[in-house]
Design a protein around this motif. Structure first.
Motif, short mmCIF file in Angstrom:
data_model
loop_
_atom_site.label_atom_id
_atom_site.label_comp_id
_atom_site.label_asym_id
_atom_site.label_seq_id
_atom_site.Cartn_x
_atom_site.Cartn_y
_atom_site.Cartn_z
N LEU A 176 -12.62 1.44 11.66
CA LEU A 176 -13.91 2.09 11.46
C LEU A 176 -14.58 2.43 12.80
CD1 LEU A 176 -15.43 0.09 8.46
CD2 LEU A 176 -15.06 2.56 8.54
N VAL A 177 -14.57 1.46 13.71
CA VAL A 177 -15.21 1.67 15.02
C VAL A 177 -14.50 2.77 15.81
CG1 VAL A 177 -15.70 0.60 17.25
CG2 VAL A 177 -16.14 -0.67 15.14
N ILE A 178 -13.15 2.68 15.86
CA ILE A 178 -12.37 3.67 16.62
C ILE A 178 -12.52 5.07 16.02
CG2 ILE A 178 -10.04 4.34 17.33
CD1 ILE A 178 -9.36 1.30 17.28
N VAL A 193 -14.72 4.75 0.91
CA VAL A 193 -13.56 4.47 0.07
C VAL A 193 -13.39 2.95 -0.17
CG1 VAL A 193 -11.77 4.26 1.87
CG2 VAL A 193 -11.18 5.17 -0.37
N PHE A 194 -13.78 2.13 0.80
CA PHE A 194 -13.62 0.68 0.63
C PHE A 194 -14.43 0.14 -0.55
CE2 PHE A 194 -11.55 0.26 4.76
CZ PHE A 194 -10.66 -0.78 4.50
N PRO A 195 -15.76 0.31 -0.57
CA PRO A 195 -16.53 -0.24 -1.70
C PRO A 195 -16.17 0.40 -3.04
CG PRO A 195 -17.92 1.12 -0.28
CD PRO A 195 -16.64 0.92 0.44
N VAL A 196 -15.83 1.70 -3.04
CA VAL A 196 -15.45 2.35 -4.30
C VAL A 196 -14.18 1.71 -4.86
CG1 VAL A 196 -14.59 4.50 -5.31
CG2 VAL A 196 -16.58 4.54 -3.81
N TYR A 197 -13.21 1.46 -3.98
CA TYR A 197 -11.94 0.87 -4.41
C TYR A 197 -12.16 -0.54 -4.93
CZ TYR A 197 -6.88 0.18 -4.42
OH TYR A 197 -5.57 -0.03 -4.80
N VAL A 198 -12.98 -1.32 -4.21
CA VAL A 198 -13.27 -2.70 -4.64
C VAL A 198 -14.03 -2.70 -5.96
CG1 VAL A 198 -14.56 -4.80 -4.07
CG2 VAL A 198 -13.23 -3.65 -2.31
N VAL A 277 -8.17 8.07 -6.41
CA VAL A 277 -9.34 8.23 -5.55
C VAL A 277 -8.95 8.03 -4.09
CG1 VAL A 277 -11.58 7.24 -4.93
CG2 VAL A 277 -10.97 7.55 -7.35
N LEU A 278 -8.11 7.01 -3.85
CA LEU A 278 -7.65 6.71 -2.49
C LEU A 278 -6.88 7.89 -1.90
CD1 LEU A 278 -7.90 4.09 -0.77
CD2 LEU A 278 -5.58 3.54 -1.47
N ASN A 279 -5.99 8.44 -2.71
CA ASN A 279 -5.16 9.57 -2.24
C ASN A 279 -6.02 10.77 -1.85
OD1 ASN A 279 -2.86 8.07 -2.70
ND2 ASN A 279 -2.52 8.91 -4.75
N VAL A 280 -7.03 11.07 -2.66
CA VAL A 280 -7.90 12.22 -2.39
C VAL A 280 -8.66 12.02 -1.08
CG1 VAL A 280 -9.96 13.46 -3.17
CG2 VAL A 280 -8.14 12.90 -4.80
N ALA A 313 -5.40 1.78 8.06
CA ALA A 313 -6.58 1.50 7.25
C ALA A 313 -6.26 1.53 5.77
CB ALA A 313 -7.68 2.49 7.57
N ARG A 314 -5.28 2.35 5.39
CA ARG A 314 -4.90 2.47 3.97
C ARG A 314 -4.34 1.14 3.45
NH1 ARG A 314 -3.13 7.32 1.03
NH2 ARG A 314 -2.33 6.63 -0.99
N THR A 315 -3.58 0.46 4.32
CA THR A 315 -2.98 -0.81 3.90
C THR A 315 -4.04 -1.85 3.54
OG1 THR A 315 -1.03 -0.37 5.24
CG2 THR A 315 -1.41 -2.65 4.60
N PRO A 316 -5.08 -2.08 4.39
CA PRO A 316 -6.12 -3.04 3.99
C PRO A 316 -6.81 -2.68 2.68
CG PRO A 316 -6.32 -2.57 6.31
CD PRO A 316 -5.28 -1.63 5.77
N VAL A 317 -7.03 -1.38 2.46
CA VAL A 317 -7.68 -0.97 1.21
C VAL A 317 -6.81 -1.38 0.02
CG1 VAL A 317 -8.55 0.96 -0.14
CG2 VAL A 317 -8.86 0.95 2.32
N GLU A 318 -5.52 -1.07 0.10
CA GLU A 318 -4.62 -1.43 -1.00
C GLU A 318 -4.43 -2.95 -1.09
OE1 GLU A 318 -1.18 0.86 -0.03
OE2 GLU A 318 -1.92 2.67 -1.05
N MET A 319 -4.45 -3.62 0.08
CA MET A 319 -4.32 -5.07 0.07
C MET A 319 -5.53 -5.74 -0.56
SD MET A 319 -1.46 -6.22 1.27
CE MET A 319 -1.83 -7.88 1.79
N MET A 320 -6.68 -5.09 -0.46
CA MET A 320 -7.87 -5.63 -1.10
C MET A 320 -7.65 -5.80 -2.60
SD MET A 320 -10.92 -6.76 -0.87
CE MET A 320 -11.54 -6.26 0.73
#
Length: 615
Positions: A176-178, A193-198, A277-280, A313-320
Motif C-alpha cells: 500500500l505504501v509503495i 478491495v481488502f475490506p470488500v473481500y473480508v 470482484v478481486l479479478n475486476v 498484494a493479491r496473495t494476502p487478499v486471497e490468504m485472508m
C-alpha cells in the motif's frame, strides 16, 4: 422505510454471531498464551521471510532498468558486474527466505505439538474436576471426539495465524505504501478491495458456521456410538446387532453428506463472487500500470516492480479468506471444548479442618438426616440417619433401586446433598477437600474397574509408592497371589482393557488387593461378589474377610448370605431408613430384610426340590 421485525432480528443475529466468533478467537489466543515464545519465533521468521520477499521485486525492477538502459545505449558488457551483484542479492534474499521459512515451519510444528499437549492436559484436568452428574449425561466417545476435533482445528488456526497473518499484514502495508508513492490510485484500489473481500468472506462464514455445528453434532454422536460398540462388542455380537450398529453409524455420516454438499456449494458460490470482484479490481490496477508506462510515467523496471508488488498484494487478499476459513473452523471446532472448560467445577474446601476431640468409641461414619435427589428430580433419599462405630461392620439392605449405591456415591462426595450431613471421624465431608475425603475411604465395586496395565500397577493404583513386596503381600492377603504368580510375567503381566484377560473372580481379587493396599480407615464393599459364581465368590470372600478384619466397614450385598456375619443391618425402604438391627433381630421382624431372606430361602428350597426330583 422502517425495517421489519424479521430484518431487525436477522441483523441482531448477525452481530451476535460475529461477536461470538471474535470472543471465541480471543478465548483461543488467551488459552494458549503461555506459548507466546513459540508464537514470537514463528512471527519473527514470517516477518523476515516477508521482508526478503518484498526486496526481490525491487532488485528485479532495478535489473530490468539496467538491462533496458544498456540495450538502448549499446553498452551491454559493461553492466555485467552490476547485474551479477543484483543476481547475487536476489540469491541472498531467496536463501534468507528459504531458511527463515523452514525455521518458521519447524517452530510451527513444535508449537502445534505444544498446543496439542496443552489442550489435552487442560481438558483432562477439567474433566477430573467436574461433578459426577455431568458425566451422567455425556457419552465417552463424544468427549474424546470433541477433544480430537478441537486440537486439530485450534492448532491449524494458531499455526496459520502465526505463519501467515503477520507476514501477510507486513506485505499488505508495504505494498500500500509503495503503491501510494508511485501512483496513489493503485493504493486506493488496494485499500478498497481488502475490506470488500473480508466483508464478503464474513457473509459466507455465517451460514457455514451453522452448517458446521450441525455436522459436528453428527460426527460426535457417531464417535460416541463407535466407542460404545467397541467397548460392548460381546453384547453387540451376542444379540446379532452388528448390521444395526453399522447402519446407525453410517446414518450419522450420511446426514453429514447433505450438510457438506450445502456447505461446500454455499462456500464456493460465494468464492466465485469474491474472486470475481478481486479479478475486476486487479485487472483495473494492471491497466493503470500499463497505461502509465505507455505514457512514460513509469520505466519498464518500475512497471515490472509494480506488477510484482500488485501480484504479491493479491496473495494476502486471497490468504485472508483462508485465514478466516481456518478461524471459523477453529471457532466451530472449539465451541464444545470451551463449553466444557466453562462448566462449573465441584467446589472443594482449601484446607482440612481440625479433627475434633472425640471419645474412642465415637462413630467413625455418620449419616445425619441425609436428603438427596438427582438434578431437579424427586428425592431419592429422605431422612437417612445411622452411624458406624470403629471396627463395626454395617450392611445396607434394600430392594433394587432402594438407594444403597447412591449412599456410597454421596459418601465419596460425588454429588452434593440437598440437606443433612455425612461425617467421617466427626468432620462433615462438605468441609473436607475431596482428595482428603477419598483417601479415607477404600471401595471395592461390583465391577472391578481395572486398567489396561500390569497386574502390579493395578494393585499399586491404591498406593502408587508401594514397593513390590507390599504389592505381593496385598495380593496374597486378597487370595490372589497364587494365580498371579502363575500368569506369564507374574505381576508384570498385562491384563488387557478392563482386565479382559482375567476371569471375573480374578479381577475382583485384584480389586480387593488394591483396596487392601490403600489401607483407608473406612471400607465400602459395593456388591463386591454379586456377579461371581459360587467358587469365585468363596475365593473373593476370603480376601474380603481379611480386608475387613478390624476395619470399619459398610457392606452392600444382594446375596444375604454374604452379610450374615455383619454386626448390624440398616434396611432402606422407599429412600428412607426402615429398620436397624442385628441379622438375627431383623430376620424376625418381617421387615425388608426378613422379606428378602424369606424369598431367598424359598428360592433355595425350590431349587433343592427340583434337584431331588430330577434324580
Amino acid at each position: 422505510m422502517t425495517d421489519s421485525p424479521r430484518s431487525g432480528s436477522h441483523e441482531s443475529e448477525t452481530r451476535s454471531s460475529e461477536e461470538g466468533m471474535l470472543a471465541s478467537l480471543v478465548a483461543i489466543v488467551r488459552f494458549t498464551s503461555e506459548l507466546r515464545r513459540y508464537y514470537l519465533g514463528v512471527i519473527v521468521c514470517a516477518l523476515v521471510t516477508a521482508g526478503a520477499g518484498l526486496a526481490t521485486p525491487f532488485l528485479i525492477g532495478h535489473a530490468t532498468d539496467t538491462i533496458v538502459d544498456a540495450v538502448n545505449s549499446g553498452s551491454g558488457v559493461g553492466v555485467l558486474p552490476t547485474l551479477a551483484m543484483l543476481a547475487l542479492a536476489i540469491l541472498v534474499m531467496e536463501l534468507v527466505s528459504t531458511v527463515m521459512h523452514n525455521l518458521g515451519g519447524y517452530t510451527g510444528d513444535v508449537l502445534s505439538n505444544r498446543i496439542r499437549a496443552l489442550l489435552s492436559t487442560r481438558y483432562l484436568d477439567k474433566l477430573l474436576r467436574l461433578p459426577q452428574d455431568w458425566f451422567d449425561s455425556e457419552m465417552t466417545g463424544s468427549i474424546v471426539s470433541r477433544l480430537n476435533r478441537s486440537i486439530t482445528e485450534v492448532s491449524n488456526f494458531m499455526k496459520s495465524m502465526s505463519n501467515t497473518f503477520f507476514s501477510m499484514l507486513l506485505q499488505t502495508v508495504a505494498v500500500l505504501v509503495i503503491s501510494a508513492i508511485y501512483y496513489w490510485p493503485l493504493a486506493v484500489l488496494l485499500a478498497v478491495v481488502f475490506p470488500v473481500y473480508v466483508w464478503l468472506t464474513g457473509l459466507t462464514s455465517r451460514k457455514w458456521q451453522r452448517l458446521e455445528a450441525d455436522k459436528n453434532h453428527h460426527i460426535d454422536s457417531a464417535g460416541g456410538r463407535f466407542a460404545e460398540v467397541v467397548g460392548q462388542i460381546r453384547v453387540v455380537r451376542s444379540f446379532v446387532r452388528e448390521r444395526h450398529e453399522l447402519h446407525t453409524f453410517t446414518d450419522h455420516f450420511e446426514r453429514t453428506h447433505d450438510t457438506t454438499r450445502e456447505q461446500s456449494r454455499h462456500w464456493h458460490t460465494m468464492d466465485v463472487l469474491r474472486r470475481g470482484v478481486l479479478n475486476v479490481v486487479f485487472a483495473a490496477m494492471y491497466l493503470l500500470i500499463f497505461w502509465r508506462t505507455l505514457e512514460g510515467e513509469f520505466s519498464v523496471g518500475q512497471m515490472v516492480l509494480l506488477i510484482q508488488l500488485i501480484t504479491m498484494a493479491r496473495t494476502p487478499v486471497e490468504m485472508m479468506s483462508w485465514v478466516l476459513d481456518t478461524a471459523q473452523r477453529a471457532v466451530a471446532g472449539s465451541r464444545d471444548y470451551f463449553r466444557v472448560m466453562r462448566e462449573v467445577e465441584v467446589p472443594t474446601p482449601d484446607g482440612m479442618p481440625e479433627l475434633p476431640a472425640r471419645p474412642e468409641d465415637a462413630p467413625v461414619l455418620e449419616f445425619d438426616d441425609v436428603r438427596f435427589g438427582y438434578g431437579d428430580g424427586p428425592d431419592v433419599l429422605t431422612d437417612v440417619t445411622f452411624d458406624v462405630r470403629p471396627g463395626e461392620r454395617v450392611a445396607l439392605v434394600s430392594e433394587s433401586g432402594g438407594g444403597k449405591t447412591t449412599l456410597v456415591n454421596l459418601l465419596l462426595g460425588l454429588y452434593p446433598l440437598r440437606s443433612g450431613h455425612i461425617r467421617i471421624d466427626g468432620i462433615d465431608i462438605a468441609a473436607m477437600p475431596h482428595d482428603e475425603l477419598r483417601r479415607r475411604v477404600s471401595i471395592v465395586f461390583q465391577d472391578a474397574s481395572l486398567f489396561s496395565d500390569t497386574v502390579g500397577e493395578n494393585i499399586r493404583y491404591g498406593l502408587p509408592d508401594a514397593s513390590q513386596d507390599e504389592v505381593a503381600l496385598a495380593a496374597r492377603r486378597a487370595n490372589a497371589g497364587e494365580f498371579v504368580e502363575r500368569l506369564d510375567g507374574g505381576y508384570d503381566a498385562l491384563i488387557g482393557e478392563r482386565g479382559l484377560k482375567l476371569s471375573g473372580g480374578q479381577k475382583q481379587r485384584i480389586s480387593v488387593a488394591r483396596a487392601m493396599l490403600k489401607d483407608a480407615s473406612v471400607l465400602v464393599l459395593d456388591e463386591a461378589t454379586s456377579a461371581l459364581d459360587t467358587r469365585s465368590e468363596r475365593a473373593v470372600q476370603e480376601g474380603l474377610e481379611e480386608l475387613m478384619a478390624g476395619r470399619t466397614s459398610l457392606v452392600i450385598a444382594h446375596r444375604l448370605s454374604t452379610i450374615a456375619t455383619v454386626d448390624r443391618i440398616v434396611t432402606l425402604k422407599e429412600g428412607h431408613v426402615d429398620e436397624i438391627g442385628t441379622p438375627a433381630e431383623l430376620a424376625k421382624t418381617g421387615g425388608v430384610y426378613g422379606e428378602l431372606l424369606a424369598l431367598q430361602r424359598r428360592g433355595e428350597d425350590s431349587y433343592l426340590n427340583a434337584y431331588q426330583t430330577s434324580r
